[in-house]
Design a protein around this motif. Structure first.
Motif, short mmCIF file in Angstrom:
data_model
loop_
_atom_site.label_atom_id
_atom_site.label_comp_id
_atom_site.label_asym_id
_atom_site.label_seq_id
_atom_site.Cartn_x
_atom_site.Cartn_y
_atom_site.Cartn_z
N LEU A 146 0.78 -1.11 0.40
CA LEU A 146 -0.11 -0.10 -0.08
C LEU A 146 0.66 1.30 -0.24
CD1 LEU A 146 -3.34 -1.01 2.48
CD2 LEU A 146 -2.65 -1.11 -0.18
N THR A 147 2.25 1.15 0.58
CA THR A 147 2.89 2.26 0.71
C THR A 147 4.13 2.07 -0.53
OG1 THR A 147 4.58 1.68 2.23
CG2 THR A 147 1.90 2.48 2.98
N ASP A 148 4.91 3.74 -1.00
CA ASP A 148 5.62 3.58 -1.81
C ASP A 148 7.21 2.89 -0.95
OD1 ASP A 148 4.14 3.77 -3.32
OD2 ASP A 148 4.92 6.32 -3.50
N LEU A 149 7.39 3.20 0.15
CA LEU A 149 7.79 2.88 1.14
C LEU A 149 8.49 1.35 1.28
CD1 LEU A 149 6.62 5.16 4.65
CD2 LEU A 149 9.10 5.94 2.02
N ASP A 150 10.10 1.15 1.61
CA ASP A 150 10.36 0.16 1.75
C ASP A 150 10.46 -0.48 3.53
OD1 ASP A 150 11.64 -2.50 0.93
OD2 ASP A 150 13.67 -1.56 1.46
N ALA A 216 -0.93 -1.00 13.76
CA ALA A 216 -0.83 -1.53 12.64
C ALA A 216 -1.49 -0.83 11.62
CB ALA A 216 -1.13 -3.52 12.09
N ILE A 217 -2.82 -0.18 11.97
CA ILE A 217 -4.16 0.30 11.07
C ILE A 217 -3.71 1.97 10.78
CG2 ILE A 217 -5.88 1.38 11.11
CD1 ILE A 217 -6.55 -1.87 10.38
N ASP A 218 -2.83 2.39 12.36
CA ASP A 218 -2.71 3.65 12.21
C ASP A 218 -1.56 3.82 11.69
OD1 ASP A 218 -4.86 4.89 14.08
OD2 ASP A 218 -3.47 4.86 15.73
N GLY A 219 -0.42 2.54 11.62
CA GLY A 219 0.73 3.08 10.73
C GLY A 219 0.32 2.85 8.96
N ILE A 220 -0.69 1.66 8.90
CA ILE A 220 -0.77 1.68 7.00
C ILE A 220 -1.31 3.51 6.98
CG2 ILE A 220 -2.61 0.70 5.90
CD1 ILE A 220 -2.68 -1.35 7.18
N MET A 221 -2.56 4.07 7.81
CA MET A 221 -2.84 5.28 7.68
C MET A 221 -2.07 6.78 7.45
SD MET A 221 -7.08 5.09 9.15
CE MET A 221 -6.72 6.64 9.21
N ALA A 222 -0.98 6.53 8.70
CA ALA A 222 -0.08 7.58 7.80
C ALA A 222 0.70 7.41 7.81
CB ALA A 222 0.34 7.08 9.35
N PHE A 223 1.24 6.67 6.25
CA PHE A 223 1.68 6.56 5.31
C PHE A 223 0.43 5.96 3.48
CE2 PHE A 223 4.77 6.28 8.92
CZ PHE A 223 5.18 7.00 8.84
N SER A 224 -0.63 5.91 3.58
CA SER A 224 -1.10 5.65 2.63
C SER A 224 -2.23 6.10 2.31
CB SER A 224 -0.48 3.64 2.69
OG SER A 224 -2.21 3.63 1.50
N THR A 226 -4.67 4.75 -0.26
CA THR A 226 -4.98 3.90 -0.70
C THR A 226 -6.04 3.32 -0.17
OG1 THR A 226 -2.94 2.83 -1.02
CG2 THR A 226 -4.33 1.61 -2.16
N PRO A 227 -6.49 3.33 1.11
CA PRO A 227 -7.67 2.91 1.42
C PRO A 227 -8.65 3.80 0.92
CG PRO A 227 -6.04 2.46 3.42
CD PRO A 227 -5.58 3.32 1.82
N LEU A 228 -8.63 5.12 1.26
CA LEU A 228 -9.91 6.03 0.25
C LEU A 228 -9.59 5.55 -1.06
CD1 LEU A 228 -8.29 9.49 2.05
CD2 LEU A 228 -10.29 8.35 1.96
N ARG A 229 -8.41 5.60 -1.74
CA ARG A 229 -9.20 5.48 -2.96
C ARG A 229 -9.61 3.69 -3.67
NH1 ARG A 229 -3.48 5.69 -5.59
NH2 ARG A 229 -3.29 7.68 -4.58
N LEU A 230 -9.89 2.80 -2.41
CA LEU A 230 -10.08 1.75 -2.45
C LEU A 230 -11.34 1.83 -2.82
CD1 LEU A 230 -8.22 -0.73 -1.97
CD2 LEU A 230 -8.75 -1.93 -0.03
N SER A 231 -12.24 2.76 -1.56
CA SER A 231 -13.32 2.66 -1.56
C SER A 231 -13.89 3.25 -2.94
CB SER A 231 -13.96 4.52 -0.58
OG SER A 231 -13.20 4.36 0.68
N GLY A 282 -16.63 5.09 6.59
CA GLY A 282 -15.71 4.87 7.86
C GLY A 282 -14.55 5.58 7.55
N ILE A 283 -14.05 4.65 6.35
CA ILE A 283 -12.64 5.36 5.78
C ILE A 283 -12.62 6.46 5.64
CG2 ILE A 283 -10.71 4.92 3.92
CD1 ILE A 283 -11.91 1.96 3.85
N ILE A 284 -13.20 7.29 4.80
CA ILE A 284 -13.19 8.32 5.20
C ILE A 284 -12.85 9.34 6.87
CG2 ILE A 284 -14.08 10.82 4.28
CD1 ILE A 284 -15.91 9.04 2.10
N GLY A 285 -13.81 8.75 7.50
CA GLY A 285 -14.26 10.00 8.54
C GLY A 285 -12.87 9.24 9.95
N GLU A 286 -11.78 8.07 9.31
CA GLU A 286 -11.07 7.50 9.84
C GLU A 286 -9.72 9.33 9.56
OE1 GLU A 286 -9.57 5.81 12.21
OE2 GLU A 286 -11.24 4.44 12.82
N TYR A 287 -9.89 8.55 8.31
CA TYR A 287 -8.75 10.21 7.81
C TYR A 287 -9.26 11.05 8.12
CZ TYR A 287 -6.28 7.09 4.35
OH TYR A 287 -5.56 5.91 4.82
#
Ligand code: UDP
Ligand code: MG
Length: 320
Positions: A146-150, A216-224, A226-231, A282-287
């Motif tokens: 989900l992120t461009d980072l390694d 883990a969820i916070d980590g994904i949201m902090a750097f990606s 993509t979940p928004l695009r997924l919707s 919900g995803i939008i709300g989280e962001y």
């Protein structure tokens, strides 16, 4: 000052004493100067009292940052970075799962290899339960996709890096901190060395499965994002599917003229689409919640007091 060692502590009353001895032993013959920065992250036990005892011994350069409450390990690391003065900075846990002697190897490596800015450890084999290992492996797969980072699987916060990297991390003053991501985001050349985490010296881990999952969820949201695009993709996919279904229903009506009431279909579709819409919201709300908290500009930590070897305070707290 050559080296700053940052040690976040939350309810580690016994460990800090053992840790102090371990550091003193490991660093007894070093020729460079170093400071140990303990962050008391709102401990409810006698951690602070024991840290003051250590300080009062005055045998090594000790700094204690005493938080006004528990702000979490990420905030503790940030406070340590802000207060550090060393050309090199190390982060290590207080529970002796990580061997302080390894810091000397890391410093040695950085001294000899100008082209590297950071030496980080990763666990080749985890001594944890199978299901936890499975979830952790899945997390690394997902976040790398989900992120461009390694993100190196099993990489820990136990690492040593140069001042330039520490300053970059301090400049990233975001509220929701996810160190593993921040370390990757700032870049710099990182050398990974495997290590085996030992058992905790005393006490229990502060991580429950629920906390890890949220982290883990916070980590994904902090750097990606993509979940928004997924919707959007799921929305478009559902729209395309519904066109096919529309064609199917028209053909059914024209060719077989079946007057199906379609009650079940409608109920299922309403529930399914309603669920999808709520998840997307919900995803939008989280962001949005993250933006809301960040926009308040609250400090990452509040230090009630800072006791430092630099101030030359003479504490007489050995007996309280
Ligand atoms: N820690 C902290 N604040 C917290 C939770 C943990 O400063 O809210 C510190 C803790 O005292 C330890 C380090 O972070 O030095 C790692 O915590 P722990 O050992 O519980 O994590 P694990 O090793 O199980 O990942
Ligand atoms: Mg630990």
């Amino acid at each position: 000052m050559k080296l700053s060692i940052i040690v976040p502590c939350y309810n580690e009353e016994d460990n800090v004493l053992i840790f102090y001895d371990a550091i003193k032993n490991a660093f007894s013959n070093v020729s460079f100067s170093y400071e140990v920065i303990f962050i008391n992250d709102g401990s409810e036990d006698d951690t602070f009292k024991n840290l003051k005892k250590i300080y009062a011994q005055g045998s090594i350069n000790i700094k204690i940052i005493n938080f006004s409450r528990n702000f979490g390990k990420e905030s503790a690391i940030y406070a340590g970075l802000v207060e550090s003065k060393g050309d090199f900075v190390s982060i290590i846990d207080a529970d002796l799962q990580q061997n302080p002697k390894l810091i000397l190897d890391m410093v040695d490596f950085l001294d000899k290899n100008d082209n590297y800015d950071c030496v980080a450890t990763f666990q080749e084999q985890r001594k944890e339960g199978k299901s936890l290992v499975f979830f952790k492996n899945t997390f690394y797969k997902v976040i790398n996709k989900l992120t461009d980072l390694d993100f190196v699987n099993g990489a820990s916060d136990f690492r040593t890096f140069r001042r330039s990297m520490a300053d970059s991390l301090i400049n990233m003053s975001e509220y929701h901190r996810f160190s593993k991501g921040l370390f990757s985001w700032v870049g710099f050349n990182t050398h990974y060395i495997p290590y085996q985490a030992d058992e905790r010296a005393c006490g229990n881990s502060k991580w429950s499965f629920r906390k890890l999952f949220k982290y883990a969820i916070d980590g994904i949201m902090a750097f990606s994002t993509t979940p928004l695009r997924l919707s959007s993709f799921i929305g478009m996919f559902t729209a395309v599917l519904s066109v096919f279904y529309l064609i199917f229903v028209i053909i059914q009506k024209l060719c077989f003229s079946i007057a199906v009431p379609g009650y079940a279909t409608i109920v299922v579709l309403i529930l399914f689409l309603g669920g999808l819409q709520l998840s997307a919201l919900g995803i939008i709300g989280e962001y949005l919640a993250k933006i809301y908290i960040q926009s308040k500009g609250r400090p990452i930590y509040i230090a009630k007091e800072i006791i430092s070897y630099e101030d030359g305070l003479d504490l007489d707290d050995k007996n309280d």
